[in-house]
Design a protein around this motif. Structure first.
Motif, PDB file in Angstrom:
ATOM      1  N   HIS A 111       0.961  -1.229  -0.066  1.00  0.00           N
ATOM      2  CA  HIS A 111      -0.208   0.036   0.162  1.00  0.00           C
ATOM      3  C   HIS A 111       0.842   1.476  -0.051  1.00  0.00           C
ATOM      4  O   HIS A 111       0.617   2.282  -0.511  1.00  0.00           O
ATOM      5  N   ARG A 112       2.125   1.224   0.731  1.00  0.00           N
ATOM      6  CA  ARG A 112       2.951   2.317   0.731  1.00  0.00           C
ATOM      7  C   ARG A 112       3.578   2.606  -0.747  1.00  0.00           C
ATOM      8  O   ARG A 112       3.815   3.486  -1.184  1.00  0.00           O
ATOM      9  N   GLY A 133       0.894   5.053   2.936  1.00  0.00           N
ATOM     10  CA  GLY A 133      -0.094   3.820   2.252  1.00  0.00           C
ATOM     11  C   GLY A 133      -1.454   4.111   2.725  1.00  0.00           C
ATOM     12  O   GLY A 133      -2.646   3.152   2.511  1.00  0.00           O
ATOM     13  N   VAL A 134      -1.754   5.181   3.370  1.00  0.00           N
ATOM     14  CA  VAL A 134      -3.331   5.465   3.877  1.00  0.00           C
ATOM     15  C   VAL A 134      -4.340   5.476   2.808  1.00  0.00           C
ATOM     16  O   VAL A 134      -5.449   4.550   3.051  1.00  0.00           O
ATOM     17  N   GLY A 135      -4.205   6.230   1.927  1.00  0.00           N
ATOM     18  CA  GLY A 135      -5.190   6.280   0.833  1.00  0.00           C
ATOM     19  C   GLY A 135      -5.595   4.819   0.148  1.00  0.00           C
ATOM     20  O   GLY A 135      -6.562   4.414  -0.033  1.00  0.00           O
ATOM     21  N   PRO A 136      -4.350   4.149  -0.464  1.00  0.00           N
ATOM     22  CA  PRO A 136      -4.810   2.739  -0.904  1.00  0.00           C
ATOM     23  C   PRO A 136      -5.214   1.984   0.127  1.00  0.00           C
ATOM     24  O   PRO A 136      -5.837   0.850  -0.496  1.00  0.00           O
ATOM     25  N   THR A 137      -5.054   1.918   1.421  1.00  0.00           N
ATOM     26  CA  THR A 137      -5.554   1.123   2.340  1.00  0.00           C
ATOM     27  C   THR A 137      -7.196   1.234   2.369  1.00  0.00           C
ATOM     28  O   THR A 137      -7.947   0.308   2.367  1.00  0.00           O
ATOM     29  N   TYR A 138      -7.523   2.429   2.326  1.00  0.00           N
ATOM     30  CA  TYR A 138      -9.058   2.947   2.500  1.00  0.00           C
ATOM     31  C   TYR A 138      -9.637   2.455   1.070  1.00  0.00           C
ATOM     32  O   TYR A 138     -10.674   2.228   0.973  1.00  0.00           O
ATOM     33  N   VAL A 139      -9.009   2.634  -0.102  1.00  0.00           N
ATOM     34  CA  VAL A 139      -9.275   2.178  -1.391  1.00  0.00           C
ATOM     35  C   VAL A 139     -10.022   0.578  -1.425  1.00  0.00           C
ATOM     36  O   VAL A 139     -11.131   0.313  -1.665  1.00  0.00           O
ATOM     37  N   ASP A 140      -9.013  -0.073  -0.651  1.00  0.00           N
ATOM     38  CA  ASP A 140      -9.214  -1.412  -0.711  1.00  0.00           C
ATOM     39  C   ASP A 140     -10.440  -1.976   0.508  1.00  0.00           C
ATOM     40  O   ASP A 140     -11.259  -2.778   0.047  1.00  0.00           O
ATOM     41  N   LYS A 141     -10.600  -0.944   1.465  1.00  0.00           N
ATOM     42  CA  LYS A 141     -11.628  -1.156   2.350  1.00  0.00           C
ATOM     43  C   LYS A 141     -12.974  -1.050   1.474  1.00  0.00           C
ATOM     44  O   LYS A 141     -13.857  -1.871   1.655  1.00  0.00           O
ATOM     45  N   VAL A 142     -13.152   0.050   0.875  1.00  0.00           N
ATOM     46  CA  VAL A 142     -14.471   0.555  -0.017  1.00  0.00           C
ATOM     47  C   VAL A 142     -14.344  -0.462  -0.982  1.00  0.00           C
ATOM     48  O   VAL A 142     -15.680  -0.825  -1.410  1.00  0.00           O
ATOM     49  N   ASP A 143     -13.580  -1.106  -1.647  1.00  0.00           N
ATOM     50  CA  ASP A 143     -13.627  -1.839  -2.576  1.00  0.00           C
ATOM     51  C   ASP A 143     -13.830  -3.417  -2.362  1.00  0.00           C
ATOM     52  O   ASP A 143     -14.002  -4.430  -3.269  1.00  0.00           O
ATOM     53  N   ARG A 144     -13.967  -3.368  -0.823  1.00  0.00           N
ATOM     54  CA  ARG A 144     -14.084  -4.858  -0.217  1.00  0.00           C
ATOM     55  C   ARG A 144     -13.242  -5.898  -0.401  1.00  0.00           C
ATOM     56  O   ARG A 144     -13.441  -7.188  -0.772  1.00  0.00           O
ATOM     57  N   VAL A 145     -11.816  -5.633  -0.734  1.00  0.00           N
ATOM     58  CA  VAL A 145     -10.982  -6.438  -0.690  1.00  0.00           C
ATOM     59  C   VAL A 145      -9.810  -6.426   0.526  1.00  0.00           C
ATOM     60  O   VAL A 145      -8.675  -6.896   0.425  1.00  0.00           O
ATOM     61  N   GLY A 146     -10.144  -5.558   1.418  1.00  0.00           N
ATOM     62  CA  GLY A 146      -9.359  -5.176   2.538  1.00  0.00           C
ATOM     63  C   GLY A 146      -9.025  -6.442   3.298  1.00  0.00           C
ATOM     64  O   GLY A 146      -9.946  -7.417   3.644  1.00  0.00           O
TER      65      GLY A 146
END
Ligand code: GDP
Ligand code: IMO
Ligand code: MG
Length: 432
Positions: A111-112, A133-146
């Protein structure tokens, strides 16, 4: 049932950490509810500044339980490094004192990389992120692959979870030179190692926090970043990837709005911003350098010089509205000593119009010209002042004018980074 939310009313670095540390003297629990290791919250411990990134700013008080809420994104390596650094200062961190939500999402090593790659992809995409890596982590959360902290409790399922996330990143990995591509097994092994170390802290914090609130415990909800960086209300797209405002305190902790009693907005006596994006009151040249040096305005996370300018009452009034602030805490008033005149932006002029509300469009904020009100300054250093009454008359007048323009009571004024430098105004609403 006193639950208090503390949020930034500008673009971050308002002194939230110092204020939470001061309020935590009388709190039982301090909860971070959003953001990740992009935050840098400074507290003074044994006379020295300590920058906290993921761990709530109540940690130096032995009686306080700290919680990393479900809305936070947790970089396990950054967390373990922080635990170690704090332990080496003599701050004991045990599962009784630190609880991490099973619903919080994990920042993975790549993510970084994704964050940095986007920043380097071209000037139009650049936001000046902290590259944590904060933005990409939230992207994965909302994209339901976190992958969530709770997944670390079930190591046998981690491989499948990681495989799903990994497949989702194929296009990115394929675009990297082969020797820079991460290795699946290495990442999995790293996660399994973290799983063992973090397991004791993992808690159903939603249930636990609601039980504590119902039992009448004093809870502080500590925001990161600030209103101008909120993904909905900030200067989009020049924002962070979470709700930094009071609503985020509910979604990021599981404590419902009906349990919140007080919202304290934190604002500096001037304005700063790190990274790209509009900043109507930004000073230029020597004037900016002077304020930066007086305020020692360098990032607590990245060390970057902060952009500096006068207080923007349009922004802070908007922040008071969006957060429903019960009161404001004004910090760093001491930094303005020595200015013959101090300025406050009371409106924006834009293409012949006068704007008194904060516009949604960043391009408008780039074009506006601030309309200033000028007040007489004060020469006296304030750092030794220990009561509101002892502040010079012009400093008091400046604070009273800010209060009038923002429209909510200013409860405290800070004149230095230490707990003893927080002066309570005589008419302040009581927080607890
Ligand atoms: P946060 O991110 O909102 O917690 O703020 P930071 O810790 O990033 O930045 C605030 C800085 O100002 C830190 O270095 C604090 O120690 C310092 N600070 C906080 N309040 C005051 C104050 O009233 N006066 C002065 N001079 N420094 C302060
Ligand atoms: P605290 O909690 C100031 C800024 C970055 C960048 C934008 C997006 O210490 O107030 P990100 O890494 O979040 O994707 O970057 O947000 N930013 C901050 N600015 N203080 C912070 O935290 C910040 N956290 C992120 O500089 O402009
Ligand atoms: Mg900070």
């Amino acid at each position: 049932m006193p639950v208090v939310v503390v949020v930034g009313a500008q673009w971050g670095d308002e002194g939230k950490g110092a204020m939470v540390d001061t309020l935590a003297k009388e709190a039982d629990i301090v909860v971070r509810f959003q953001g990740g290791a992009n935050a840098g919250h400074t507290v003074i411990y044994k006379g020295k500044p300590v920058a906290l990134h993921l761990i709530p700013s109540g940690i130096t008080h032995e009686h306080t339980v700290c919680v990393i809420g479900n809305g936070v994104v947790v970089d396990p390596k950054a967390l373990l490094d922080e635990i170690e650094a704090l332990s080496s200062l003599g701050i004991s961190i045990t599962p009784e004192r630190l609880k991490i939500s099973d619903r919080a999402h994990l920042t993975l090593p790549y993510h970084r990389m994704l964050d940095a790659a986007r920043e380097m992809a071209g000037s139009r995409l650049r936001l000046g992120t902290t590259r944590r890596g904060v933005g990409p982590t939230y992207v994965d959360k909302v994209d339901r692959v976190g992958i969530r902290v709770g997944d670390l409790k079930f190591p046998e399922r981690l491989e499948t979870k990681l495989r799903i996330n990994w497949e989702h990143k194929q296009a990115f990995f394929n675009a990297l030179p082969p020797d820079e591509r991460p290795d699946f097994n290495a990442v999995l092994d790293e996660l399994l190692k973290y799983a063992e170390l973090i397991q004791p802290y993992i808690t159903d914090t939603v249930t636990w926090l609601n039980e504590q609130a119902d039992a009448g415990k004093r809870i502080l909800l500590e925001g990161a970043q600030g209103t101008g960086l909120d993904v909905d209300f900030g200067t989009y797209p020049f924002v962070t990837s979470s709700n930094t405002t009071a609503g985020g305190a509910c979604t990021g902790s599981g404590l419902p709005p009906t349990k919140i009693n007080f919202v304290l907005g934190i604002a500096k006596a001037y304005t700063t911003r790190v990274g790209e994006g509009p900043f109507p009151t930004e000073l230029q040249g020597e004037e900016q350098v002077k304020l930066r040096e007086k305020g020692r305005e360098y990032g607590a996370t990245t060390g970057r010089p902060r952009r500096c300018g006068w207080f923007d009452a349009v922004l802070v009034r908007y922040a008071a509205t969006v957060n429903g602030c019960t009161a404001l805490a004004l910090t760093k008033l001491d930094v303005l000593s020595g200015y013959p005149e101090v300025k406050i932006c009371v409106a924006y002029r834009w293409r012949g119009e006068m704007l008194t509300t904060f516009p949604a469009e960043s391009f408008i904020l780039e074009e506006v010209e601030p309309v200033y009100e000028t007040l007489p300054g004060w020469d006296e250093p304030l750092s030794e002042c220990r009561s509101w009454e002892k502040l010079p008359a012009n400093a008091q007048r400046f604070v009273m004018r800010l209060q009038e323009l923002v429209g909510v009571p200013i409860a405290t004024v800070s004149v230095g980074p230490e707990r003893s430098c927080v002066l309570t105004k005589p008419d302040a609403p009581s927080i607890w």
